[in-house]
Design a protein around this motif. Sequence first.
Motif, PDB file in Angstrom:
ATOM      1  N   LYS A  26       0.565  12.448 -17.068  1.00 34.55           N
ATOM      2  CA  LYS A  26       0.615  11.082 -17.585  1.00 34.55           C
ATOM      3  C   LYS A  26       1.852  10.919 -18.455  1.00 34.55           C
ATOM      4  CE  LYS A  26      -2.078   7.504 -19.906  1.00 34.55           C
ATOM      5  NZ  LYS A  26      -3.380   7.150 -20.517  1.00 34.55           N
TER       6      LYS A  26
ATOM      7  N   HIS B 269      -3.298   6.470  -5.758  1.00 33.63           N
ATOM      8  CA  HIS B 269      -3.555   7.878  -6.045  1.00 33.63           C
ATOM      9  C   HIS B 269      -2.317   8.609  -6.580  1.00 33.63           C
ATOM     10  CE1 HIS B 269      -6.975   6.996  -3.311  1.00 33.63           C
ATOM     11  NE2 HIS B 269      -7.590   7.842  -4.108  1.00 33.63           N
TER      12      HIS B 269
ATOM     13  N   ALA C  33      -0.717   8.432  -9.445  1.00 38.19           N
ATOM     14  CA  ALA C  33      -0.779   8.897 -10.829  1.00 38.19           C
ATOM     15  C   ALA C  33      -1.446  10.262 -10.950  1.00 38.19           C
ATOM     16  CB  ALA C  33      -1.513   7.875 -11.692  1.00 38.19           C
ATOM     17  N   GLU C  34      -2.277  10.617  -9.978  1.00 37.75           N
ATOM     18  CA  GLU C  34      -2.958  11.910 -10.011  1.00 37.75           C
ATOM     19  C   GLU C  34      -1.996  13.064  -9.736  1.00 37.75           C
ATOM     20  OE1 GLU C  34      -5.906  11.532  -7.004  1.00 37.75           O
ATOM     21  OE2 GLU C  34      -6.791   9.714  -7.880  1.00 37.75           O
ATOM     22  N   THR C  35      -0.809  12.763  -9.212  1.00 39.52           N
ATOM     23  CA  THR C  35       0.119  13.815  -8.775  1.00 39.52           C
ATOM     24  C   THR C  35       1.125  14.225  -9.844  1.00 39.52           C
ATOM     25  OG1 THR C  35       1.782  12.290  -7.862  1.00 39.52           O
ATOM     26  CG2 THR C  35      -0.072  12.891  -6.431  1.00 39.52           C
TER      27      THR C  35
ATOM     28  N   TYR D  93      -0.868   2.284 -12.302  1.00 35.95           N
ATOM     29  CA  TYR D  93      -1.496   2.376 -13.623  1.00 35.95           C
ATOM     30  C   TYR D  93      -2.176   1.037 -13.940  1.00 35.95           C
ATOM     31  CZ  TYR D  93       1.356   6.581 -14.164  1.00 35.95           C
ATOM     32  OH  TYR D  93       1.928   7.817 -13.996  1.00 35.95           O
TER      33      TYR D  93
END
Length: 256
Positions: free
Chosen positions: A34, A27, A29-31, A119
């Motif tokens: 990109k 989780h 990468a959601e923070t 990723y």
Amino acid sequence: MIPSYFFAHGAPSIVLEQNAYTDFLKHFAETIPKPKAIVLFSAHWEQSIQTISAVETYSTIYDFSGFQNELYQLTYPAKGEHSISEQIVSLFAKHGIQSALDEERGLDHGAWAVLKLIYPDADIPVVALSANRNLTNEQQYQIGKALSELREQDVLIIGSGGTVHNLRRLNWQGESNDEWAESFDNWLQNKLEAWDVNALFNYRELAPYAGEAVPTSEHFIPLLLAMGVGDKNRQARLIHRSYQFGNLSLSCWQFN
């Protein structure tokens, strides 16, 4: 501007596991936004000269043995990004750091195991960088600092290693954390949050259980590299901590 990060990569099998740490990585990468590219220092790529990958597409290195067969079927065919590799050469040269390009080496598990959890589509270009245990701790920090402006270009800079990494002391049946490992990590947290670089550069003499926690320095070095990237603002934040096998630290740090 994306912070720099230090991630523990734990045992290679972590990529197949489901626990609090893998949930955190999946989780993560959601923070953050990109990134346009990832620059990653791995404890498992050691060179006497600072080396920068410049490959087109990475092969996957299985630099371990005795794990599940499934692990050897996994791949992480990320693309390289030659323009960033060349920019890193220039940044190092500007700071008096000798470097060289490598156009062949794939990604070792210190790199791909972490990246596959964060990723999984391997759709972000990667530039891998080596580590050198023969440098001083201050020199490690300065190498990271030399790359700080990459953050302004939406590049994610990662150090992959482990703050407590002593394979001879692992308790394979351990269900509770070893006090000596926690003691070292607690000291480290105090000094990182205070940005006490003098203490951190001399952790072997000052930190409790440093010899047990860091019997060899290659897994600790990426922490100093990632920290150096954040030298301008000097803000450190612990974003995860857990342990495998009693004392294999899965601590992760964010440097703003």
